[in-house]
Design an enzyme around this catalytic site. Structure first.
Site, short mmCIF file in Angstrom:
data_model
loop_
_atom_site.label_atom_id
_atom_site.label_comp_id
_atom_site.label_asym_id
_atom_site.label_seq_id
_atom_site.Cartn_x
_atom_site.Cartn_y
_atom_site.Cartn_z
N GLY A 591 0.92 -1.17 -0.08
CA GLY A 591 -0.03 0.13 -0.08
C GLY A 591 0.65 1.31 0.15
N GLY A 594 3.62 0.89 2.80
CA GLY A 594 4.48 -0.42 2.92
C GLY A 594 3.62 -1.44 2.80
N VAL A 595 4.17 -2.51 3.30
CA VAL A 595 3.93 -3.80 3.07
C VAL A 595 2.39 -4.25 3.75
CG1 VAL A 595 4.28 -6.42 2.75
CG2 VAL A 595 5.86 -4.34 2.13
N LYS A 610 -0.82 -3.23 8.06
CA LYS A 610 0.10 -2.49 7.03
C LYS A 610 1.24 -2.10 7.97
CE LYS A 610 -1.75 0.48 4.52
NZ LYS A 610 -2.44 2.05 3.85
N ASP A 707 -6.55 9.82 -2.91
CA ASP A 707 -6.13 8.61 -3.63
C ASP A 707 -7.34 7.54 -4.11
OD1 ASP A 707 -4.07 7.45 -5.07
OD2 ASP A 707 -3.35 6.52 -3.14
#
Ligand SMILES: *[C@@H]1O[C@H](CO)[C@@H](O)[C@H](O)[C@H]1NC(C)=O
Ligand SMILES: *[C@@H]1O[C@H](CO)[C@@H](O)[C@H](O)[C@H]1NC(C)=O
Ligand SMILES: *[C@@H]1O[C@H](CO)[C@@H](O)[C@H](O)[C@H]1NC(C)=O
Ligand SMILES: *[C@@H]1O[C@H](CO)[C@@H](O)[C@H](O)[C@H]1NC(C)=O
Ligand SMILES: *[C@@H]1O[C@H](CO)[C@@H](O)[C@H](O)[C@H]1NC(C)=O
Ligand SMILES: *[C@@H]1O[C@H](CO)[C@@H](O)[C@H](O)[C@H]1NC(C)=O
Ligand SMILES: *[C@@H]1O[C@H](CO)[C@@H](O)[C@H](O)[C@H]1NC(C)=O
Ligand SMILES: *[C@@H]1O[C@H](CO)[C@@H](O)[C@H](O)[C@H]1NC(C)=O
Ligand SMILES: *[C@@H]1O[C@H](CO)[C@@H](O)[C@H](O)[C@H]1NC(C)=O
Length: 890
Positions: A591, A594-595, A610, A707
């Site tokens: 994302g 990060g992961v 996350k 976003d």
């Protein structure tokens, strides 16, 4: 695990034990009001093990509600959390507490949902103090459903009404109510009351140590400070003189936080909900380190507000002595993020430090409650007749929308107490004599007691109630004469109705006896009142007895749960995160921060974790912004935050798990093989649009997502769509200040060209991005595809639209199974969303409307098909009519 919990418990108890000598004579625990809501009266009172305070049942303080018990696995050390009172009936249910008028109280309302009703759905409702709203309690997103609301408030009369108000479908409940008198020379405010935002001290212990009474003589609860990379913790075992009016516990004042990097400023922040909020901050200092001869610790304190600053220059914390600094006037924060900076001065050799802080915001209580004499009189009438009207709770007149049924009031303006001007108790099953407390309703104009079973005489006091214009006593069993004085009032215009009382003497001759009977009448009034009071008591006890089963057995204590849920926020330690993700075993995706890993809470509840990558460009401030936002924003079409980890350098967000991935995967068929049907796509579009609409117009303050894209529209196990990733959201203001300059952020292809050029943020930028998502839904084509005649999807669609060939535009995977009218309509909508100028784009509410219309029309199209061919489309039927898409349908 179990033994660690035992150890923690032991430490907490030791901590309480060693500090009992600190209890000062001043605050008197006997003046504390501690109600364990829902507790069976037979189990009341008891000594709460952690605080050693005496808690009693709430049964004597509220008339409605039922008793519930949290599920065993959610039980806490804090005993009042075991049972609760919930209010399935009525809109407003109130507690009526006896307080000392003019005394400053710390009022705490505590909630632990603990799935008591088995619905796994925490409620959302409002709390009122008298006629004014105090706060909204929202437990919809929290899996445990716990909350604590605190306010410092000075009641203006000797009875305090604390009310729970139903605002939606869910049922209000409360676990505990606590009132603690405070000194009147502390926590002053120029207006309103002080709602707690946070109260923290310099502890790096992640399990809240539960510092409150008896360590804190005022029973303030102190939470560990929100940790940050920059903090170093120091402590002392020396005794600090905390005998100031604010009187902090030794455990709190003997610890402090300093910056790791001594040249950096020490900053900490908190958030308000509204730009117009005014805040107070209390900073507690004591020098706890031993300074050498040539050492000085000196710093400037600055809080930069909206139009004024709070500064203290060259401050030196006094050695082993508590000192509390606060802003003398309420301050408005810059935007919603309030920050205090402690900056080392040139002459200082040591970095800034702070021991503890409290932040409050002002809540105005503008509306006056009903005139207290009217309240007492009408409550007396209610109690005399044992009226159990569900809405006859709280303030009779205020707020107007909760006015008691059958009562009318005069409202001058909100600052003037309303008065009761009419009382309609017709057809209410009243028995006994006409209540004498009615005469205390001195401004009453209309009194309707008709169609009851009232007996006794028509009282003379009615004639002395000067405002009365209309009295209806018809269809009762009244006896005796009509008082002459009342007859006289009739001549002056009073309208009196007495018909339907067969034993009433209406002839003029009866009036001569009037004076003689008045004394026996009063006597009988008194004895009837006593009888009624007895009956009321009996009724209350009988009614409450069958409830709260098993409460008496609640004396055995469970060990603390894995992590305390006492704090509103759900903070996890890094080792807990490691455990719940099974050492970051399964990656779900990547994302903005990060992961994202798969995890499970208590082995049953799947979550998405996350983890903020070290190389993340956004960093700590953004992380905190996202946490604060997600904790505030709740909507069925927004992915909700379950908890977070914020330990040293480790930052992680724990979200509800969205079992079915993102919209993009489903459009491309990457996830399940077959692609989504047109109706399913429309349904997802409606839901995502509703999430966005909520951010724009439903939230206070409104927000821009920034976003929006198909990979940020996630699907849960029931295929309900939810918007994810608010990391880039920033609160913004509507009206004249609609735009806020920000760093350009977003995903290429979805980015509003106007925003890109001007760098001005607008909610219409989200509308643009949503238009692009709609185009993806229709075409199933990439947003940017360098090999096609026009690389950007909006440009490409525009060319094809001018050609008028729908088939070339629409995703061929749909196999022509759609109504071209709705597809055109959606295309048109998408094109208007991506208009170059933001003013030409529709608002999200408008977008939602158009999408809903299209979904309805698509549903009826499918229904038609099904009638044509029953068996073939039965699966699609579930898609179209249910609120959920069953996985079997794909
Ligand atoms: C309720 O009030 C009555 C009368 O004052 C008192 O005797 C009783 O103990 C109270 N009950 C509880 C549970 O506090
Ligand atoms: C707070 O108010 C009280 C009572 O009005 C007053 O005596 C006291 O000086 C005030 N304290 C501060 C710190 O302003
Ligand atoms: C006090 O600080 C020392 C060293 O920094 C640390 O080992 C100790 O655990 C601290 N004590 C408490 C009660 O935090
Ligand atoms: C403790 O602090 C208070 C308030 O500053 C002061 O009046 C008192 O003298 C101090 N007591 C001692 C023992 O220093
Ligand atoms: C401390 O902060 C200063 C100023 O921000 C910075 O220049 C310096 O590199 C930092 N030192 C360390 C050790 O991080
Ligand atoms: C402070 O004094 C100590 C010895 O008393 C000395 O070692 C140190 O260098 C001095 N520090 C400063 C900043 O002068
Ligand atoms: C507050 O402080 C900031 C930064 O020091 C300054 O720019 C601003 O003018 C100050 N505002 C007021 C009202 O003093
Ligand atoms: C309400 O009435 C009072 C007294 O007449 C007056 O002082 C006050 O300004 C009024 N407030 C409003 C909001 O009109
Ligand atoms: C009416 O109010 C007065 C005080 O205002 C009170 O003393 C009296 O008991 C009340 N009478 C009734 C019948 O409630």
């Amino acid at each position: 695990m179990e033994s660690v919990q035992g150890l923690l418990l032991a430490m907490i108890i030791v901590a309480f034990g060693t500090t009992t000598h600190l209890i000062q004579a001043q605050p008197n625990p006997n003046e504390f009001i501690s109600l364990d809501c829902g507790l069976h009266p037979a189990a009341s009172p008891y000594t709460e093990p952690l605080t050693k305070l005496t808690y009693t049942s709430d049964a004597n303080f509220t008339q409605g509600g039922q008793s519930g018990r949290v599920q065993k696995i959610y039980e806490q050390d804090y005993k009042p959390f075991t049972v609760l009172r919930y209010f399935p009936d009525g809109i407003r249910n109130c507690y009526n507490l006896k307080v000392t008028s003019g005394t400053k109280y710390l009022i705490k309302a505590l909630f632990l949902y603990g799935n008591y009703d088995g619905l796994q759905n925490g409620p959302k409702f409002d709390m009122y103090l008298g006629p004014n709203i105090w706060t909204t309690v929202d437990l919809t997103s929290s899996i445990f459903g716990s909350d604590k609301e605190e306010i410092i408030h000075i009641p203006t009369s000797s009875s305090l009404q604390i009310c729970l108000v139903k605002t939606g479908k869910t049922t209000p409940f409360i676990s505990a109510l606590e009132l603690r008198p405070l000194r009147d020379d502390t926590y002053n405010t120029t207006s309103g009351s002080l709602k707690l935002i946070k109260r923290e001290f310099a502890s790096n212990d992640f399990i809240p140590p539960f510092i409150r009474y008896p360590a804190d003589v005022y029973d303030r609860q102190w939470d560990p400070i929100s940790p940050s990379f920059e903090f170093n913790f120091v402590n002392t075992s020396l005794i600090i003189n905390a005998s100031t009016p604010y009187e902090l516990p030794q455990e709190v004042i003997s610890k402090a936080v300093v910056n790791q990097n001594v040249t950096e400023k020490l900053s900490f922040d908190w958030y308000v909900d509204d730009r117009n909020d005014h805040a107070f901050i209390y900073l507690h200092f004591a020098e706890i380190q031993t300074l050498r001869g040539n050492d000085t610790r000196e710093f400037d304190i600055t809080w930069e507000g909206d139009n004024q600053n709070f500064t203290v220059s060259a401050y030196r914390p006094p050695k082993l002595q508590l000192e509390t600094l606060y802003n003398p006037y309420p301050m408005k924060c810059k935007f919603l993020d309030c920050t205090v900076d402690l900056v080392m001065t040139k002459s200082s050799t040591l970095p800034p430090m702070i021991n503890a802080m409290e932040a409050y915001k002002i809540i105005e209580f503008p509306d006056a409650g009903t005139n207290p004499e009217d309240v007492a009189a009408v409550q007396n009438v209610r109690d005399t007749y044992e009226l159990s009207r569900i809405d006859w709770q709280g303030d009779p007149c205020a707020p107007q929308m909760f006015r008691w049924e059958g009562i009318n009031c005069s409202y001058t303006n909100t600052t003037i107490p309303p008065r009761i001007i009419s009382l309609d108790l017709s057809s209410s099953g009243l028995e006994g004599v006409i209540a004498s407390s009615i005469q205390n309703l001195t401004l009453l104009q209309e009194l309707d007691l008709s169609n009851n079973n009232l007996s006794g005489e028509v009282p003379e006091f009615l004639a002395n109630m000067e405002s009365l214009l209309l009295i209806d006593l018809g269809w009762n069993s009244l006896t005796g004469p009509i008082p002459q004085a009342l007859r006289d009032r009739e001549k002056k215009g009073l309208k009196l109705t007495v018909q339907g009382n067969p034993n009433l003497c209406l002839s003029a001759s009866c009036n001569n006896n009037n004076k003689k009977v008045s004394i026996p009448v009063i006597a009988s009034v008194a004895s009837v009142a006593a009888l009624v009071a007895l009956l009321t008591l009996f009724f209350v006890f009988r009614k409450k007895t069958p409830l709260a089963e098993g409460t008496a057995a609640a004396t055995t204590r469970e060990l603390p749960r894995k992590s305390s849920i006492y704090s509103k926020k759900k903070r996890f330690t890094y080792s807990e995160v490691e455990e719940l993700t099974d050492n970051f075993k399964r990656v779900l995706g990547e994302g903005g921060f990060g992961v994202v890993y798969h995890g499970s809470l208590s082995d049953t509840e799947p979550v998405a974790v996350k983890v903020l990558s070290e190389s993340s460009v956004q960093g700590y401030k953004e992380f905190k912004a996202e946490v604060e936002l997600l904790l505030r924003v709740h909507h069925i079409n927004l992915v909700s935050l379950v908890g977070y980890c914020d330990e040293g350098g480790h930052l992680a967000l724990i979200y509800e798990y969205m079992a079915n991935g993102d919209l993009k995967q489903h459009l491309s068929g990457e996830s399940a093989g077959s692609t989504l049907k047109w109706a399913s796509r429309l349904k997802i579009a409606v839901e995502a649009a509703q999430g966005l609409e909520y951010l724009h117009v439903g939230c206070e303050p409104p927000m821009v997502h920034r976003d929006v894209k198909s990979t940020n529209i996630l699907l849960d196990d029931r295929f309900e769509a939810k918007l994810a990733d608010f990391g880039l959201s920033r609160s913004f203001c509507v009206g004249a200040e609609t735009q806020v300059a920000t760093v350009v952020a977003g995903t290429p292809g979805y980015l509003d060209p106007e925003y890109y050029q001007t760098n001005w943020l607008h909610e219409k930028s989200d509308v643009y991005s949503f238009g692009i998502v709609l185009m993806e839904i229709i075409t199933n084509r990439s947003v940017i595809e360098l090999t096609r005649e026009k690389a950007h999807i909006a440009e490409w669609v525009k060319i094809l639209i001018s050609g008028g060939d729908l088939e070339k535009i629409v995703d061929s995977n749909l196999g022509g199974d759609y109504d071209s009218n709705t597809v055109w309509k959606i295309l048109e909508l998408a094109m208007s969303c991506v208009s170059h100028s933001s003013s030409d784009r529709p608002t999200m509410p408008k977008v939602v409307n158009v999408l809903k219309e299209c979904l309805i029309s698509e549903n009826s199209r499918i229904r038609g098909q099904v009638q044509d061919d029953d068996s073939k489309n039965s699966l699609e039927l579930t898609v179209a009519f249910g609120t959920q898409v069953t996985p079997d349908a794909r």
